[in-house]
Write an enzyme that holds these catalytic residues in place. Structure first.
Site, PDB file in Angstrom:
ATOM      1  N   ARG A  67       0.835  -1.197  -0.102  1.00  0.00           N
ATOM      2  CA  ARG A  67      -0.105   0.057  -0.040  1.00  0.00           C
ATOM      3  C   ARG A  67       0.814   1.310  -0.036  1.00  0.00           C
ATOM      4  NH1 ARG A  67      -6.046   0.066   1.580  1.00  0.00           N
ATOM      5  NH2 ARG A  67      -6.028   0.712  -0.132  1.00  0.00           N
ATOM      6  N   ASP A 102     -14.418  -3.284   8.139  1.00  0.00           N
ATOM      7  CA  ASP A 102     -15.339  -4.326   8.747  1.00  0.00           C
ATOM      8  C   ASP A 102     -16.194  -3.623   9.988  1.00  0.00           C
ATOM      9  OD1 ASP A 102     -12.575  -4.864   9.281  1.00  0.00           O
ATOM     10  OD2 ASP A 102     -13.608  -5.701  10.890  1.00  0.00           O
ATOM     11  N   ARG A 151      -0.810   7.919  10.517  1.00  0.00           N
ATOM     12  CA  ARG A 151      -0.991   6.448  10.299  1.00  0.00           C
ATOM     13  C   ARG A 151      -2.447   6.584   9.611  1.00  0.00           C
ATOM     14  NH1 ARG A 151      -2.250   1.584  10.525  1.00  0.00           N
ATOM     15  NH2 ARG A 151      -4.194   0.664  11.596  1.00  0.00           N
ATOM     16  N   GLU A 167      -8.228  -0.957  16.102  1.00  0.00           N
ATOM     17  CA  GLU A 167      -7.024  -1.306  15.278  1.00  0.00           C
ATOM     18  C   GLU A 167      -5.840  -1.827  15.963  1.00  0.00           C
ATOM     19  OE1 GLU A 167      -4.848   1.322  16.960  1.00  0.00           O
ATOM     20  OE2 GLU A 167      -4.365   2.046  14.852  1.00  0.00           O
ATOM     21  N   MET A 168      -4.633  -1.576  15.506  1.00  0.00           N
ATOM     22  CA  MET A 168      -3.506  -2.286  16.406  1.00  0.00           C
ATOM     23  C   MET A 168      -2.363  -1.282  16.398  1.00  0.00           C
ATOM     24  SD  MET A 168      -4.117  -6.201  15.083  1.00  0.00           S
ATOM     25  CE  MET A 168      -3.294  -6.869  16.447  1.00  0.00           C
TER      26      MET A 168
HETATM   27  N1  HPA Z   1      -9.181  -5.668  14.525  1.00  0.00           N
HETATM   28  C1  HPA Z   1      -8.030  -5.183  14.752  1.00  0.00           C
HETATM   29  N2  HPA Z   1      -7.819  -4.315  13.493  1.00  0.00           N
HETATM   30  C2  HPA Z   1      -8.531  -4.168  12.610  1.00  0.00           C
HETATM   31  C3  HPA Z   1      -9.685  -4.844  12.478  1.00  0.00           C
HETATM   32  C4  HPA Z   1     -10.212  -5.672  13.621  1.00  0.00           C
HETATM   33  O1  HPA Z   1     -11.264  -6.240  13.545  1.00  0.00           O
HETATM   34  N3  HPA Z   1     -10.315  -4.548  11.180  1.00  0.00           N
HETATM   35  C5  HPA Z   1      -9.216  -3.841  10.669  1.00  0.00           C
HETATM   36  N4  HPA Z   1      -8.093  -3.653  11.413  1.00  0.00           N
END
Ligand code: HPA
Length: 242
Positions: A25, A211, A94, A186-187
């Site tokens: 990306r 999602d 980000r 997110e993470m």
């Molecule tokens: N969890 C963590 N990070 C994400 C998710 C999720 O369900 N969907 C898109 N990034």
């Protein structure tokens, strides 16, 4: 020069860096919005590009870098620390995806992560005895919000949660988060904000909802995904040059 994870010279990075998780990306974004783009680092396949912003408007021609972060807080923490500490970077935005949590949020919407709760201990270690508040740079968040309105979906500004787990779910946590107005999961953001605070620099996460975890919704076509991503990207560019 170079650092353990970035094979570049200090002058190879612009003061502003857009940071998607995915190296491919990063490459596509560099092709789409940079002129005179050159690859400045590729250690571990984490691609970094520097050029000048090629989009329309007041920021055209300004230097801009785009570099991937990888997935998760330890990964973004390493790259953000090296960029702020050794490469003269002042602002990191980000640009990623999030899973929707709040019922107010729909797939395709954009989220400006003003603050990031977290399941991670990374910020907990910073100030002994203190629950660290991971917050975005206010000027950057305000610039992103001011640029909203052009895209297809809604734009939300508020709290997100940065989780260490993608698959494992703590029973009841999702519902409690939704009840507390958390927009999405997110993470990476909480660690990025902590690293920015440590270095006196600016950071923001601008996320596309890919999602939804608490309500059913129609999935997006590939074309819709790209369109909504472009919308979030324009907010991220505004924040990068705030
Ligand atoms: N969890 C963590 N990070 C994400 C998710 C999720 O369900 N969907 C898109 N990034």
């Amino acid at each position: 020069m170079g650092t353990p994870h970035i094979a570049a010279e200090a002058k190879d990075f612009a003061p502003a860096v857009l940071m998607p998780g995915d190296p491919k990306r990063a490459e596509r974004m560099a092709g789409a919005i940079l002129a005179q783009a050159r690859l400045v680092t590729d250690v571990r396949g984490i691609l970094g590009f520097t050029g000048v912003y090629a989009g329309e408007g007041e920021h055209q021609g300004k230097p801009l870098s785009i570099m991937a972060s990888g997935m998760g807080m330890p990964s973004i923490g390493i790259y953000a620390t090296e960029l702020f500490r050794f490469f003269g970077v002042e602002r990191i935005v980000r640009v990623g995806t999030a899973g929707g949590i709040s019922p107010k949020v729909d797939v395709g919407d954009a989220i400006i992560g003003v603050g990031a709760h977290t399941t991670s201990s990374m910020n907990e270690l910073r100030i002994p005895g203190t629950h660290f508040s991971a917050v975005a740079d206010l000027a950057m968040a305000a610039a992103a919000l001011a640029a909203a309105g052009g895209g297809r979906g809604k734009t939300h500004a508020g709290a997100i949660i940065s989780s260490d787990h993608f698959y494992f779910k703590i029973p009841g946590q999702l519902e409690a988060m939704a009840a507390h107005g958390v927009l999405g999961v997110e993470m990476e953001a909480a660690c990025l904000y902590g690293v920015a605070a440590e270095h006196g620099k600016g950071a923001l996460a601008v996320l596309t909802v890919s999602d939804h975890l608490t309500k059913q919704g129609a999935d997006m076509t590939a074309e819709e995904r790209e369109t909504v991503f472009q919308g979030a990207l324009s907010l991220a560019v505004a924040a990068a040059f705030a």
